[in-house]
Design an enzyme around this catalytic site. Structure first.
Site, PDB file in Angstrom:
ATOM      1  N   LYS A   1      -7.857  -1.649  -3.460  1.00  0.00           N
ATOM      2  CA  LYS A   1      -8.755  -0.856  -2.610  1.00  0.00           C
ATOM      3  C   LYS A   1      -8.807   0.577  -3.106  1.00  0.00           C
ATOM      4  CE  LYS A   1      -8.341  -4.010   1.198  1.00  0.00           C
ATOM      5  NZ  LYS A   1      -7.629  -4.497   2.361  1.00  0.00           N
TER       6      LYS A   1
ATOM      7  N   GLN B   1      -3.593  -2.748   6.708  1.00  0.00           N
ATOM      8  CA  GLN B   1      -3.465  -4.036   6.026  1.00  0.00           C
ATOM      9  C   GLN B   1      -2.689  -5.036   6.889  1.00  0.00           C
ATOM     10  OE1 GLN B   1      -4.902  -4.389   2.821  1.00  0.00           O
ATOM     11  NE2 GLN B   1      -4.489  -6.536   3.175  1.00  0.00           N
TER      12      GLN B   1
ATOM     13  N   ASP C   1     -13.114  -2.358   8.785  1.00  0.00           N
ATOM     14  CA  ASP C   1     -12.862  -3.801   8.674  1.00  0.00           C
ATOM     15  C   ASP C   1     -13.664  -4.572   9.734  1.00  0.00           C
ATOM     16  OD1 ASP C   1     -11.239  -4.574   6.571  1.00  0.00           O
ATOM     17  OD2 ASP C   1      -9.371  -4.083   7.605  1.00  0.00           O
TER      18      ASP C   1
END
Ligand code: NAP
Length: 283
Positions: A53, A97, A120
């Site tokens: 990322k 995460q 997200d």
């Protein structure tokens, strides 16, 4: 013989477009879109995702911050970090995460991220927006699948679409996006009866099961579009999808490989969401 949907090529194409839009954004606004990535603990797979990322942010010209927190981080410490990032003007997107270590409450963490920085799209506010078809961000993996379908010139409207899997990050939003694109959608899961028969009627079959070679040739209609979201590691260490590629490919019209299909799209869609967040909510 099926046409292989090349996720690496399509992902590179979209990243080049994001880079160009980011340059224009920076020239106009005088700052870069910013993404903060939080990881708690030392899960090796998560560490690889976080590194990828960061690399993707550098590639498209974003500002990024990574927070690698020890496994014993407390809930309060994690929530205060999110509070601070929520208030930080240089940060337009925040991701934490998953999975988190067991002592941390995943739901509380996802709820803490401001919806406008939730790139997200896991916050219930954004999930609700997706449900009603009025959204700024889409969850990255299903959004990546839709981009692959669109850029391959595949029409969804009126098609019989079958999604295997009903998780909150893959199956459910995937079904919703196919529905928004006017597909006729069926969702299958572990309690579905006659799954082979249902899959064999699909014009577009999306597999998000997490079981190697789950989709076999007898489950596929001649000429179907096959999208394989699965990422499974075999004992040999080799990666494979949920679809038995060798068996299914000759029957399909289009198929995504694993690796190199859906996988490369997920981080690209995260970049897309971060740019969108900066465009909408940046000063
Ligand atoms: P998950 O939360 O474990 O969900 C798996 C789904 O498959 C569940 O809904 C489950 O049904 C269903 N299922 C399991 N066994 C089944 C069976 N025998 N018959 C029918 N349905 C069955 O997994 P996930 O997070 O959605 O991920 C799915 C796969 O996608 C994994 O391989 C994951 O690694 C991969 N993935 C890839 C990306 C990417 O970037 N390409 C991103 C995310 C995930 P129940 O609900 O009834 O249990």
């Amino acid at each position: 013989m099926a046409q292989i949907i090349d996720g690496k090529r399509i992902s590179a194409e979209i990243r080049a477009e994001i880079k160009e839009q980011t340059e224009a954004f920076k020239a106009k606004r005088g700052y870069a879109p910013g993404l903060a990535v939080i990881i708690v603990g030392e899960d090796p797979a998560s560490q690889v995702y976080v590194r990828n990322k960061k690399r993707a942010c550098d590639e498209v010209g974003f500002y990024s911050e990574s927070y690698e927190l020890p496994a014993e981080t407390t809930q309060d410490e994690l929530l205060s970090l999110i509070d601070r990032l929520n208030a930080d003007e240089n940060i337009h997107g925040i991701i934490c995460q998953l999975p988190l270590p067991r002592h941390l409450d995943e739901t509380a963490v996802l709820l803490k991220i401001k919806p406008e920085k939730d790139v997200d799209a896991f916050h219930p506010y954004n999930v609700g927006k997706i449900m009603i078809g009025d959204y700024n961000f889409l969850p990255c993996t299903p959004a990546g699948v839709m981009a692959l379908i669109k850029r391959s010139g595949i029409e969804v409207a009126g098609k019989n679409c079958v999604v295997i899997g009903r998780s909150n990050i893959v199956g459910k939003p995937m079904a919703m996006l196919l529905l928004h694109a006017n597909g006729t959608v069926t969702i299958c899961h572990s309690k579905t009866r006659d799954i082979k028969k249902i899959c064999a009627e699909a014009d577009i079959l999306v597999a998000g099961v997490g079981r190697a070679n789950f989709v076999t040739a007898d489950m596929v209609k001649e000429g179907a579009v096959i999208i394989d979201v699965g990422i499974n590691r075999l004992d040999s260490g080799k990666l494979c999808g949920d679809v038995d590629f060798c068996e299914v490919e000759p029957k399909a019209s289009y198929i995504t490989p694993v690796p190199g299909g859906v996988g490369p799209m997920t981080i690209t869609m995260l970049m897309q969401n971060t740019l969108t967040a900066a465009k909408i909510h940046g000063k």
